[in-house]
Design a protein around this motif. Structure first.
Motif, mmCIF file in Angstrom:
data_model
loop_
_atom_site.group_PDB
_atom_site.id
_atom_site.type_symbol
_atom_site.label_atom_id
_atom_site.label_comp_id
_atom_site.label_asym_id
_atom_site.label_seq_id
_atom_site.Cartn_x
_atom_site.Cartn_y
_atom_site.Cartn_z
ATOM 1 N N ASN A 222 0.821 -1.225 0.000
ATOM 2 C CA ASN A 222 0.000 0.000 0.000
ATOM 3 C C ASN A 222 0.847 1.262 0.000
ATOM 4 O O ASN A 222 0.360 2.355 0.304
ATOM 5 C CB ASN A 222 -0.927 0.004 1.216
ATOM 6 C CG ASN A 222 -0.154 0.009 2.533
ATOM 7 O OD1 ASN A 222 1.046 -0.302 2.539
ATOM 8 N ND2 ASN A 222 -0.829 0.346 3.625
ATOM 9 N N ALA A 223 2.119 1.137 -0.349
ATOM 10 C CA ALA A 223 3.014 2.298 -0.344
ATOM 11 C C ALA A 223 2.532 3.365 -1.326
ATOM 12 O O ALA A 223 2.048 3.050 -2.419
ATOM 13 C CB ALA A 223 4.428 1.862 -0.693
ATOM 14 N N LYS A 224 2.662 4.608 -0.921
ATOM 15 C CA LYS A 224 2.289 5.727 -1.780
ATOM 16 C C LYS A 224 3.509 6.137 -2.600
ATOM 17 O O LYS A 224 4.534 6.530 -2.052
ATOM 18 C CB LYS A 224 1.794 6.902 -0.941
ATOM 19 C CG LYS A 224 0.522 6.587 -0.151
ATOM 20 C CD LYS A 224 0.103 7.770 0.687
ATOM 21 C CE LYS A 224 -1.157 7.441 1.502
ATOM 22 N NZ LYS A 224 -1.563 8.597 2.368
ATOM 23 N N ILE A 225 3.370 6.044 -3.912
ATOM 24 C CA ILE A 225 4.504 6.286 -4.802
ATOM 25 C C ILE A 225 4.472 7.707 -5.367
ATOM 26 O O ILE A 225 3.422 8.214 -5.758
ATOM 27 C CB ILE A 225 4.510 5.272 -5.960
ATOM 28 C CG1 ILE A 225 4.909 3.884 -5.446
ATOM 29 C CG2 ILE A 225 5.459 5.703 -7.065
ATOM 30 C CD1 ILE A 225 4.956 2.830 -6.531
ATOM 31 N N SER A 226 5.637 8.332 -5.391
ATOM 32 C CA SER A 226 5.815 9.607 -6.084
ATOM 33 C C SER A 226 7.130 9.528 -6.849
ATOM 34 O O SER A 226 7.957 8.646 -6.602
ATOM 35 C CB SER A 226 5.833 10.781 -5.097
ATOM 36 O OG SER A 226 6.912 10.661 -4.187
ATOM 37 N N TYR A 227 7.311 10.447 -7.788
ATOM 38 C CA TYR A 227 8.503 10.415 -8.633
ATOM 39 C C TYR A 227 9.377 11.641 -8.360
ATOM 40 O O TYR A 227 8.878 12.757 -8.330
ATOM 41 C CB TYR A 227 8.113 10.408 -10.112
ATOM 42 C CG TYR A 227 7.188 9.273 -10.482
ATOM 43 C CD1 TYR A 227 7.682 8.007 -10.767
ATOM 44 C CD2 TYR A 227 5.800 9.467 -10.545
ATOM 45 C CE1 TYR A 227 6.838 6.959 -11.106
ATOM 46 C CE2 TYR A 227 4.950 8.426 -10.893
ATOM 47 C CZ TYR A 227 5.473 7.176 -11.167
ATOM 48 O OH TYR A 227 4.629 6.152 -11.491
ATOM 49 N N TYR A 228 10.665 11.399 -8.162
ATOM 50 C CA TYR A 228 11.585 12.515 -7.982
ATOM 51 C C TYR A 228 12.199 12.883 -9.342
ATOM 52 O O TYR A 228 12.294 12.045 -10.245
ATOM 53 C CB TYR A 228 12.666 12.208 -6.941
ATOM 54 C CG TYR A 228 13.528 11.000 -7.224
ATOM 55 C CD1 TYR A 228 14.581 11.050 -8.142
ATOM 56 C CD2 TYR A 228 13.318 9.801 -6.536
ATOM 57 C CE1 TYR A 228 15.375 9.943 -8.389
ATOM 58 C CE2 TYR A 228 14.111 8.686 -6.771
ATOM 59 C CZ TYR A 228 15.140 8.762 -7.695
ATOM 60 O OH TYR A 228 15.919 7.670 -7.941
ATOM 61 N N PRO A 229 12.622 14.154 -9.495
ATOM 62 C CA PRO A 229 13.156 14.618 -10.792
ATOM 63 C C PRO A 229 14.396 13.841 -11.208
ATOM 64 O O PRO A 229 15.238 13.491 -10.375
ATOM 65 C CB PRO A 229 13.484 16.089 -10.540
ATOM 66 C CG PRO A 229 12.666 16.473 -9.346
ATOM 67 C CD PRO A 229 12.567 15.236 -8.507
ATOM 68 N N TYR A 230 14.511 13.608 -12.499
ATOM 69 C CA TYR A 230 15.664 12.897 -13.052
ATOM 70 C C TYR A 230 16.883 13.809 -13.022
ATOM 71 O O TYR A 230 16.805 14.982 -13.370
ATOM 72 C CB TYR A 230 15.354 12.498 -14.499
ATOM 73 C CG TYR A 230 16.100 11.288 -14.990
ATOM 74 C CD1 TYR A 230 15.701 10.007 -14.618
ATOM 75 C CD2 TYR A 230 17.194 11.419 -15.838
ATOM 76 C CE1 TYR A 230 16.372 8.887 -15.081
ATOM 77 C CE2 TYR A 230 17.867 10.309 -16.311
ATOM 78 C CZ TYR A 230 17.446 9.043 -15.925
ATOM 79 O OH TYR A 230 18.114 7.936 -16.373
ATOM 80 N N ASP A 231 17.999 13.277 -12.582
ATOM 81 C CA ASP A 231 19.244 14.055 -12.500
ATOM 82 C C ASP A 231 20.016 13.897 -13.809
ATOM 83 O O ASP A 231 20.595 12.854 -14.086
ATOM 84 C CB ASP A 231 20.090 13.557 -11.323
ATOM 85 C CG ASP A 231 21.319 14.429 -11.074
ATOM 86 O OD1 ASP A 231 21.605 15.307 -11.925
ATOM 87 O OD2 ASP A 231 21.989 14.241 -10.043
ATOM 88 N N TRP A 232 20.044 14.972 -14.606
ATOM 89 C CA TRP A 232 20.706 14.925 -15.908
ATOM 90 C C TRP A 232 22.145 15.433 -15.863
ATOM 91 O O TRP A 232 22.784 15.568 -16.911
ATOM 92 C CB TRP A 232 19.911 15.724 -16.935
ATOM 93 C CG TRP A 232 18.709 14.996 -17.440
ATOM 94 C CD1 TRP A 232 17.395 15.252 -17.146
ATOM 95 C CD2 TRP A 232 18.698 13.873 -18.332
ATOM 96 N NE1 TRP A 232 16.573 14.365 -17.789
ATOM 97 C CE2 TRP A 232 17.342 13.500 -18.529
ATOM 98 C CE3 TRP A 232 19.693 13.145 -18.971
ATOM 99 C CZ2 TRP A 232 16.966 12.446 -19.344
ATOM 100 C CZ3 TRP A 232 19.323 12.088 -19.788
ATOM 101 C CH2 TRP A 232 17.981 11.752 -19.973
#
Length: 238
Positions: A222-232
């Motif tokens: 049941n983990a709540k997923i979010s996305y962190y910005p890609y490091d370019w």
């Protein structure tokens, strides 16, 4: 009869030549990555100062062709060719802070591989993902030159051990606390999973299911997923 025998031996000879050339390419690629990769990053300046090593590999992949029927050899060839071409693209414009500083780095600039001009995106999407749509582990071995990518290995991908290498790199990424950030019931994951979500959620599996397949400490369902910005930022060793 003699003509048929000649044709058979001729075809066998061609296959042996291709096999030998592929082995030589794998061997030289392995030596190249061992020399210039340190802790998942690249010594771009050293490569630029000694372009001969890179040029040898570029010349080899420009003419070498591997049949898709030899699945492991084909996959290993195109994975190595992708990573070598990314390095080539960076070195051609070095110094730089990010591959995105170069216009069309992934979708416009072409590299001569197997006698054809092809972009990095085409290698990833047409030569690998389209041909093997169920193989999501590709995302952990194709290194885009950004720090957001999984680390590059200090060796070539070899047909004889490709499956274990794919699994090893996938496990390495998914067990890295900086790549999968867990905060109790909240999980922050790379935008990579957002961009290629379909690859990771085939057969009605969730992103968490995919990650848990390779992660030692499992994520809660049941983990709540979010996305962190890609490091370019460039995966460079200064």
């Amino acid at each position: 009869m003699k003509k048929s025998v000649f044709i058979v031996f001729f075809l066998i000879g061609i296959n042996l030549v291709f096999s030998q050339n592929t082995k030589e390419f794998m061997y030289k690629s392995d030596a190249f990555f061992k020399m210039y990769v340190v802790n998942g990053k690249l010594r771009y300046e050293a490569i630029k100062n000694n372009k001969e090593d890179l040029l040898v590999l570029k010349n080899m992949i420009s003419t070498l062709s591997v049949s898709k029927s030899n699945t492991l050899e084909y996959q290993a060839f195109w994975i190595n060719a992708y990573n070598i071409s990314v390095i080539d693209g960076v070195v051609a414009n070095y110094p730089l802070k990010s591959p995105l500083d170069v216009g069309g780095f992934f979708d416009k600039i072409t590299y001569t591989i197997s006698g054809k001009n092809i972009t990095l995106n085409d290698i990833e999407n047409k030569k690998l993902r389209a041909e093997f749509p169920k193989e999501a582990r590709f995302h952990f071995v194709l290194v885009c030159a950004g720090l957001g990518c999984p680390p590059i290995i200090n060796g070539a991908y070899m047909p004889s051990k490709l499956n274990s290498q794919l699994t090893q790199q996938t496990k390495k990424a998914l067990n890295n606390p900086s790549f999968i950030v867990v905060e109790k019931d909240k999980v922050k994951i790379s935008q990579l999973f957002e961009w290629y979500k379909k690859d990771f959620t085939q057969n009605n599996t969730s992103l968490i299911d995919f990650i848990n397949t390779y992660k030692t400490e499992k994520l809660p369902e049941n983990a709540k997923i979010s996305y962190y910005p890609y490091d370019w930022n460039l995966n460079d060793i200064k």
